[in-house]
Design a protein around this motif. Sequence first.
Motif, PDB file in Angstrom:
ATOM      1  N   VAL A   1       3.601  14.329  -6.332  1.00 46.20           N
ATOM      2  CA  VAL A   1       4.774  13.583  -6.372  1.00 46.20           C
ATOM      3  C   VAL A   1       4.290  12.205  -7.145  1.00 46.20           C
ATOM      4  O   VAL A   1       3.227  11.621  -6.624  1.00 46.20           O
ATOM      5  CB  VAL A   1       5.408  13.065  -5.019  1.00 46.20           C
ATOM      6  CG1 VAL A   1       6.439  12.295  -5.204  1.00 46.20           C
ATOM      7  CG2 VAL A   1       5.805  14.664  -4.423  1.00 46.20           C
ATOM      8  N   PHE A   2       4.937  11.682  -8.366  1.00 46.07           N
ATOM      9  CA  PHE A   2       4.550  10.446  -8.911  1.00 46.07           C
ATOM     10  C   PHE A   2       5.510   9.529  -8.408  1.00 46.07           C
ATOM     11  O   PHE A   2       6.643   9.801  -8.603  1.00 46.07           O
ATOM     12  CB  PHE A   2       4.325  10.880 -10.441  1.00 46.07           C
ATOM     13  CG  PHE A   2       3.271  11.759 -10.946  1.00 46.07           C
ATOM     14  CD1 PHE A   2       2.094  11.343 -11.133  1.00 46.07           C
ATOM     15  CD2 PHE A   2       3.586  12.969 -11.162  1.00 46.07           C
ATOM     16  CE1 PHE A   2       1.113  12.172 -11.288  1.00 46.07           C
ATOM     17  CE2 PHE A   2       2.449  13.960 -11.416  1.00 46.07           C
ATOM     18  CZ  PHE A   2       1.466  13.554 -11.782  1.00 46.07           C
ATOM     19  N   ASP A   3       5.058   8.153  -8.416  1.00 45.09           N
ATOM     20  CA  ASP A   3       5.862   7.121  -8.311  1.00 45.09           C
ATOM     21  C   ASP A   3       5.954   6.758  -9.897  1.00 45.09           C
ATOM     22  O   ASP A   3       5.114   5.873 -10.382  1.00 45.09           O
ATOM     23  CB  ASP A   3       5.302   5.894  -7.542  1.00 45.09           C
ATOM     24  CG  ASP A   3       6.087   4.802  -7.373  1.00 45.09           C
ATOM     25  OD1 ASP A   3       7.070   4.505  -8.156  1.00 45.09           O
ATOM     26  OD2 ASP A   3       5.667   3.873  -6.634  1.00 45.09           O
ATOM     27  N   VAL A   4       7.298   6.725 -10.170  1.00 45.89           N
ATOM     28  CA  VAL A   4       7.545   6.413 -11.768  1.00 45.89           C
ATOM     29  C   VAL A   4       8.620   5.222 -11.611  1.00 45.89           C
ATOM     30  O   VAL A   4       9.206   4.975 -12.711  1.00 45.89           O
ATOM     31  CB  VAL A   4       8.156   7.497 -12.481  1.00 45.89           C
ATOM     32  CG1 VAL A   4       7.358   8.596 -12.583  1.00 45.89           C
ATOM     33  CG2 VAL A   4       9.422   8.226 -11.587  1.00 45.89           C
ATOM     34  N   SER A   5       8.417   4.192 -10.592  1.00 50.37           N
ATOM     35  CA  SER A   5       9.220   3.240 -10.453  1.00 50.37           C
ATOM     36  C   SER A   5       9.050   2.104 -11.575  1.00 50.37           C
ATOM     37  O   SER A   5       9.988   1.524 -12.044  1.00 50.37           O
ATOM     38  CB  SER A   5       8.793   2.566  -9.051  1.00 50.37           C
ATOM     39  OG  SER A   5       9.290   3.374  -8.013  1.00 50.37           O
ATOM     40  N   ARG A   6       7.979   2.002 -12.113  1.00 52.59           N
ATOM     41  CA  ARG A   6       7.654   1.115 -13.011  1.00 52.59           C
ATOM     42  C   ARG A   6       8.374   1.592 -14.374  1.00 52.59           C
ATOM     43  O   ARG A   6       8.508   0.725 -15.237  1.00 52.59           O
ATOM     44  CB  ARG A   6       6.254   1.161 -13.766  1.00 52.59           C
ATOM     45  CG  ARG A   6       5.558   0.363 -12.506  1.00 52.59           C
ATOM     46  CD  ARG A   6       3.936   0.265 -13.109  1.00 52.59           C
ATOM     47  NE  ARG A   6       3.331   1.453 -13.358  1.00 52.59           N
ATOM     48  CZ  ARG A   6       2.137   1.674 -14.085  1.00 52.59           C
ATOM     49  NH1 ARG A   6       1.633   0.689 -14.591  1.00 52.59           N
ATOM     50  NH2 ARG A   6       1.780   3.018 -13.997  1.00 52.59           N
ATOM     51  N   GLY A   7       8.715   3.008 -14.501  1.00 43.31           N
ATOM     52  CA  GLY A   7       9.561   3.444 -15.593  1.00 43.31           C
ATOM     53  C   GLY A   7      10.898   3.595 -15.195  1.00 43.31           C
ATOM     54  O   GLY A   7      11.713   4.500 -15.676  1.00 43.31           O
ATOM     55  N   ARG A   8      11.491   2.770 -14.483  1.00 47.39           N
ATOM     56  CA  ARG A   8      12.851   2.772 -13.939  1.00 47.39           C
ATOM     57  C   ARG A   8      13.940   3.011 -15.101  1.00 47.39           C
ATOM     58  O   ARG A   8      14.859   3.578 -14.721  1.00 47.39           O
ATOM     59  CB  ARG A   8      13.099   1.522 -13.028  1.00 47.39           C
ATOM     60  CG  ARG A   8      14.634   1.573 -12.284  1.00 47.39           C
ATOM     61  CD  ARG A   8      14.631   0.443 -11.361  1.00 47.39           C
ATOM     62  NE  ARG A   8      13.828   0.629 -10.310  1.00 47.39           N
ATOM     63  CZ  ARG A   8      14.014   1.089  -9.189  1.00 47.39           C
ATOM     64  NH1 ARG A   8      15.354   1.696  -8.846  1.00 47.39           N
ATOM     65  NH2 ARG A   8      13.430   1.107  -8.203  1.00 47.39           N
ATOM     66  N   ASN A   9      13.588   2.215 -16.257  1.00 47.52           N
ATOM     67  CA  ASN A   9      14.549   2.557 -17.358  1.00 47.52           C
ATOM     68  C   ASN A   9      14.711   3.752 -17.692  1.00 47.52           C
ATOM     69  O   ASN A   9      15.924   4.252 -18.272  1.00 47.52           O
ATOM     70  CB  ASN A   9      14.297   1.576 -18.190  1.00 47.52           C
ATOM     71  CG  ASN A   9      14.187  -0.209 -17.903  1.00 47.52           C
ATOM     72  OD1 ASN A   9      14.935  -0.221 -17.143  1.00 47.52           O
ATOM     73  ND2 ASN A   9      13.529  -0.851 -18.779  1.00 47.52           N
ATOM     74  N   PHE A  10      13.768   4.601 -17.670  1.00 49.76           N
ATOM     75  CA  PHE A  10      13.724   6.145 -18.080  1.00 49.76           C
ATOM     76  C   PHE A  10      14.406   6.999 -16.939  1.00 49.76           C
ATOM     77  O   PHE A  10      14.815   8.023 -17.062  1.00 49.76           O
ATOM     78  CB  PHE A  10      12.385   6.396 -18.713  1.00 49.76           C
ATOM     79  CG  PHE A  10      12.074   5.547 -19.803  1.00 49.76           C
ATOM     80  CD1 PHE A  10      12.683   6.215 -21.120  1.00 49.76           C
ATOM     81  CD2 PHE A  10      11.054   4.732 -19.632  1.00 49.76           C
ATOM     82  CE1 PHE A  10      12.127   5.461 -22.325  1.00 49.76           C
ATOM     83  CE2 PHE A  10      10.670   4.088 -20.876  1.00 49.76           C
ATOM     84  CZ  PHE A  10      11.239   4.376 -22.111  1.00 49.76           C
TER      85      PHE A  10
ATOM     86  N   ALA B   1       0.896  -1.149   0.063  1.00 40.73           N
ATOM     87  CA  ALA B   1       0.143  -0.073   0.059  1.00 40.73           C
ATOM     88  C   ALA B   1       0.893   1.354   0.055  1.00 40.73           C
ATOM     89  O   ALA B   1       1.833   1.088   0.751  1.00 40.73           O
ATOM     90  CB  ALA B   1      -0.852  -0.079   1.270  1.00 40.73           C
ATOM     91  N   ILE B   2       0.471   2.138  -0.677  1.00 40.71           N
ATOM     92  CA  ILE B   2       1.129   3.507  -0.812  1.00 40.71           C
ATOM     93  C   ILE B   2       0.483   4.434   0.047  1.00 40.71           C
ATOM     94  O   ILE B   2      -0.634   4.669  -0.345  1.00 40.71           O
ATOM     95  CB  ILE B   2       1.578   3.907  -2.279  1.00 40.71           C
ATOM     96  CG1 ILE B   2       2.154   2.909  -2.810  1.00 40.71           C
ATOM     97  CG2 ILE B   2       2.204   5.393  -2.365  1.00 40.71           C
ATOM     98  CD1 ILE B   2       2.461   3.099  -4.569  1.00 40.71           C
ATOM     99  N   VAL B   3       1.300   5.027   1.087  1.00 37.71           N
ATOM    100  CA  VAL B   3       0.553   5.885   1.847  1.00 37.71           C
ATOM    101  C   VAL B   3       0.860   7.399   1.020  1.00 37.71           C
ATOM    102  O   VAL B   3       2.084   7.674   0.714  1.00 37.71           O
ATOM    103  CB  VAL B   3       1.053   5.803   3.117  1.00 37.71           C
ATOM    104  CG1 VAL B   3       0.517   7.131   4.081  1.00 37.71           C
ATOM    105  CG2 VAL B   3       0.892   4.610   3.972  1.00 37.71           C
TER     106      VAL B   3
END
Length: 170
Positions: free
Chosen positions: A86-95, A56-58
């Motif tokens: 603030v966005f969690d862009v972890s799925r786009g870690r390659n970028f 879960a993201i708080v």
Amino acid sequence: MDYVEQRMAQEAVRPGEGSDSLFTPLNLLLASLFLYTAYSFFKPAPAAVIPKEEPAIVFKTFTPRTLLPFNGENDAPVYLAVRGRVFDVSRGRNFYGPGGPYANFAGRDASRGLACGSFDEDMLTKDLDGPLDTLSDLDGEQLGALQGWEERFSDKYLVVGKLVPVSEAA
């Protein structure tokens, strides 16, 4: 017995051979098909794999200094801010993670750089304890570009918090 009858007697089907036999190619094919169908029907189903639930993201309040560690280094999540969100862009870690083309935006307010289409270090906030960039000097084209980026992030990534200056942090 004449010659024809003798010949027919010689060529007569012996028991277990010929067309009366159970082991004809057609019967073997049908038996194989039946066995395969029975096996497919009765074989045990593979165990269902339940995907791991994402933690879960708080929703948090970040300052430029507290956002900085979320730059993807040491397997940390990758966050970046656009216009205070603030966005969690972890799925786009390659970028956005280490070594990626947008890596300098990770853990930072990327608003000015995205609006200006620049990856230069001078687009990033230098004073992490000072006021946030108001973006008041951007023209209409730059604000439109920033809005496009913000919409793209909103469609693709989760908002995990808001970015506030140190003076507003509680």
